[in-house]
Design a protein around this motif. Sequence first.
Motif, PDB file in Angstrom:
ATOM      1  N   ALA A   1       8.286  -1.027  -1.981  1.00  0.00           N
ATOM      2  CA  ALA A   1       8.018  -1.942  -3.091  1.00  0.00           C
ATOM      3  C   ALA A   1       8.978  -3.126  -3.047  1.00  0.00           C
ATOM      4  CB  ALA A   1       8.144  -1.204  -4.417  1.00  0.00           C
ATOM      5  N   GLY A   2      10.228  -2.838  -2.704  1.00  0.00           N
ATOM      6  CA  GLY A   2      11.226  -3.898  -2.599  1.00  0.00           C
ATOM      7  C   GLY A   2      10.908  -4.857  -1.458  1.00  0.00           C
TER       8      GLY A   2
ATOM      9  N   LEU B   1       0.821  -1.202   0.000  1.00  0.00           N
ATOM     10  CA  LEU B   1       0.000   0.000   0.000  1.00  0.00           C
ATOM     11  C   LEU B   1       0.859   1.258   0.000  1.00  0.00           C
ATOM     12  CD1 LEU B   1      -2.846   1.185   0.126  1.00  0.00           C
ATOM     13  CD2 LEU B   1      -2.677   1.111   2.633  1.00  0.00           C
ATOM     14  N   LYS B   2       1.918   1.237   0.791  1.00  0.00           N
ATOM     15  CA  LYS B   2       2.813   2.400   0.851  1.00  0.00           C
ATOM     16  C   LYS B   2       3.519   2.606  -0.488  1.00  0.00           C
ATOM     17  CE  LYS B   2       6.453   4.498   3.681  1.00  0.00           C
ATOM     18  NZ  LYS B   2       7.334   4.339   4.867  1.00  0.00           N
ATOM     19  N   ALA B   3       3.910   1.508  -1.110  1.00  0.00           N
ATOM     20  CA  ALA B   3       4.569   1.600  -2.413  1.00  0.00           C
ATOM     21  C   ALA B   3       3.624   2.193  -3.455  1.00  0.00           C
ATOM     22  CB  ALA B   3       5.034   0.214  -2.848  1.00  0.00           C
ATOM     23  N   LYS B   4       2.363   1.857  -3.352  1.00  0.00           N
ATOM     24  CA  LYS B   4       1.373   2.345  -4.315  1.00  0.00           C
ATOM     25  C   LYS B   4       1.021   3.809  -4.077  1.00  0.00           C
ATOM     26  CE  LYS B   4      -3.377   1.476  -5.864  1.00  0.00           C
ATOM     27  NZ  LYS B   4      -4.565   0.601  -5.701  1.00  0.00           N
ATOM     28  N   GLN B   5       0.761   4.150  -2.812  1.00  0.00           N
ATOM     29  CA  GLN B   5       0.309   5.503  -2.501  1.00  0.00           C
ATOM     30  C   GLN B   5       1.428   6.538  -2.515  1.00  0.00           C
ATOM     31  OE1 GLN B   5      -1.712   5.015   1.273  1.00  0.00           O
ATOM     32  NE2 GLN B   5      -3.670   4.501   0.297  1.00  0.00           N
ATOM     33  N   GLU B   6       2.623   6.120  -2.045  1.00  0.00           N
ATOM     34  CA  GLU B   6       3.729   7.064  -1.918  1.00  0.00           C
ATOM     35  C   GLU B   6       4.827   6.839  -2.951  1.00  0.00           C
ATOM     36  OE1 GLU B   6       5.172   7.057   2.086  1.00  0.00           O
ATOM     37  OE2 GLU B   6       3.139   6.944   2.956  1.00  0.00           O
ATOM     38  N   ARG B   7       4.613   5.857  -3.799  1.00  0.00           N
ATOM     39  CA  ARG B   7       5.621   5.487  -4.789  1.00  0.00           C
ATOM     40  C   ARG B   7       6.977   5.262  -4.119  1.00  0.00           C
ATOM     41  NH1 ARG B   7       4.258   9.311 -10.075  1.00  0.00           N
ATOM     42  NH2 ARG B   7       2.042   8.695 -10.222  1.00  0.00           N
ATOM     43  N   CYS B   8       6.910   4.537  -3.012  1.00  0.00           N
ATOM     44  CA  CYS B   8       8.099   4.275  -2.208  1.00  0.00           C
ATOM     45  C   CYS B   8       8.827   3.049  -2.748  1.00  0.00           C
ATOM     46  CB  CYS B   8       7.720   4.073  -0.745  1.00  0.00           C
ATOM     47  SG  CYS B   8       9.118   3.656   0.303  1.00  0.00           S
TER      48      CYS B   8
ATOM     49  N   ALA C   1       7.914  -5.436  -0.198  1.00  0.00           N
ATOM     50  CA  ALA C   1       6.732  -6.215  -0.565  1.00  0.00           C
ATOM     51  C   ALA C   1       7.106  -7.370  -1.491  1.00  0.00           C
ATOM     52  CB  ALA C   1       5.701  -5.310  -1.231  1.00  0.00           C
ATOM     53  N   LYS C   2       8.004  -7.097  -2.407  1.00  0.00           N
ATOM     54  CA  LYS C   2       8.450  -8.132  -3.342  1.00  0.00           C
ATOM     55  C   LYS C   2       9.165  -9.264  -2.606  1.00  0.00           C
ATOM     56  CE  LYS C   2      11.124  -8.771  -7.597  1.00  0.00           C
ATOM     57  NZ  LYS C   2      11.964  -8.087  -8.636  1.00  0.00           N
ATOM     58  N   GLN C   3      10.001  -8.881  -1.645  1.00  0.00           N
ATOM     59  CA  GLN C   3      10.739  -9.882  -0.885  1.00  0.00           C
ATOM     60  C   GLN C   3       9.799 -10.727  -0.017  1.00  0.00           C
ATOM     61  OE1 GLN C   3      13.895 -10.783  -1.116  1.00  0.00           O
ATOM     62  NE2 GLN C   3      13.551 -12.374   0.420  1.00  0.00           N
ATOM     63  N   ILE C   4       8.812 -10.084   0.599  1.00  0.00           N
ATOM     64  CA  ILE C   4       7.851 -10.826   1.429  1.00  0.00           C
ATOM     65  C   ILE C   4       7.054 -11.804   0.576  1.00  0.00           C
ATOM     66  CG2 ILE C   4       5.790 -10.612   2.881  1.00  0.00           C
ATOM     67  CD1 ILE C   4       6.917  -7.841   3.721  1.00  0.00           C
ATOM     68  N   LYS C   5       6.676 -11.350  -0.609  1.00  0.00           N
ATOM     69  CA  LYS C   5       5.933 -12.229  -1.516  1.00  0.00           C
ATOM     70  C   LYS C   5       6.771 -13.441  -1.890  1.00  0.00           C
ATOM     71  CE  LYS C   5       3.360 -12.102  -5.872  1.00  0.00           C
ATOM     72  NZ  LYS C   5       2.945 -11.252  -7.011  1.00  0.00           N
ATOM     73  N   LYS C   6       8.053 -13.242  -2.087  1.00  0.00           N
ATOM     74  CA  LYS C   6       8.953 -14.342  -2.404  1.00  0.00           C
ATOM     75  C   LYS C   6       9.034 -15.322  -1.241  1.00  0.00           C
ATOM     76  CE  LYS C   6      13.710 -15.288  -3.897  1.00  0.00           C
ATOM     77  NZ  LYS C   6      15.028 -14.675  -4.244  1.00  0.00           N
ATOM     78  N   GLU C   7       9.105 -14.786  -0.024  1.00  0.00           N
ATOM     79  CA  GLU C   7       9.174 -15.638   1.163  1.00  0.00           C
ATOM     80  C   GLU C   7       7.861 -16.412   1.345  1.00  0.00           C
ATOM     81  OE1 GLU C   7      11.793 -16.239   3.228  1.00  0.00           O
ATOM     82  OE2 GLU C   7      12.891 -15.132   1.678  1.00  0.00           O
TER      83      GLU C   7
END
Length: 282
Positions: free
Chosen positions: A234-235, A223-230, A237-243
Motif C-alpha cells: 500500500a505504501g 492489488l496486493k495491498a487490497k487482496q493481502e492487506r499488505c 502504491a501511494k509513493q508511485i501515485k505521487k511520482e
Amino acid sequence: MRYIPLGEVDKSVLEDWQKKSDELLNDLKDEADPQKRKVIIHRNKDHWRDPILLSFLKALSGRKCWYTEARFTAEYPHLEHFRPKSCARNEHWEKCHEGYWWLAFDIENYRLSKPMPNTRKGTYFPLRERVMAVCTPGISISREYPLLLDPANEDDAALIGFNSHGEPEPCREPAIDLDEWDRERIAFSIKRYGLDDQELCDERKALWVSITSMFDEYAENALKAKQERCIESAGKAKQIKKELSKYLDPEQPFTSLIRDCFNSHSVGRSLYRQGFAIPWAA
C-alpha cells in the motif's frame, strides 16, 4: 504540441518593448520601398531577441519549445515568426508574396522554437485558399486558413497526438471528426516542424515506456495491498501515485505525449477519475 495562450496573457511587463514595436511599425508603414523595409527589419532584429521578451515567452511554455515541447538546454532559443516577415511560400516552396512585414515586431506573430523547427519551417506558409492571402496591413489575417498548425491556436494544438513509439500522429479522439484538410495540416506540420525527428521520437518513446512501467507497478502493488492487506505494498502504491502526479506538471517536457500515455492505460484513466487533475484540461 501544446496550446500556448499567447493572445490571452497579461503583457503589461512588456510595455516598454511594445512601445518600441509600435515605433518600428510606424517606420515600416512610412516606407514604401519593400527593400528598404527589409533593411529596417534587419537593422532592428535585436528587438525580438530582447532578453525580457524571451524570458516572457519561455515562461508561457515552461521553458520549452512551442512546437516540439522539448526543453531548451544550452542552445539559443529561436524567435520564430509564424507568418514569415520577408517572404511567404506555398507547400511547393514557390514564392507567393513579400511576406507579412508589418508583423515583424508583433508579439502575436512570435513562436518560441528550437533551432530545428524554425529551420525546417523557414518561410513556408501555405494557405487553403491562396487568393485569401493578406498581403498588406489593415486587413484581418483571420480570413486566412494556414496549412501549418499553430501552437497559439487551441483547436490546432489539439489535432496532434502521439503513440507508444513516441511518434506524432492525428489525434485519436478529436472533438470533431477529422476531415481531409485536417489530415493534410497534421502531416505537413509534422514534417515542417520536425516532430517526427528520430531523436525526439526516441525520447518520447522512453518516457512512454517509463510511465507505463510505473502504471504496471502501481497496479501490482495496489492489488496486493487490497487482496493481502499488505501495508508495504500500500505504501509503495501511494509513493508511485505521487511520482506519477509529477508528470502532470505542465512544465514537464512532452506533456502532449504524457496525456496520450495516461489515456491509453487503464491505470492512467482510473487515476484521472479519482481526482488526478489534468492541469492543461482545467
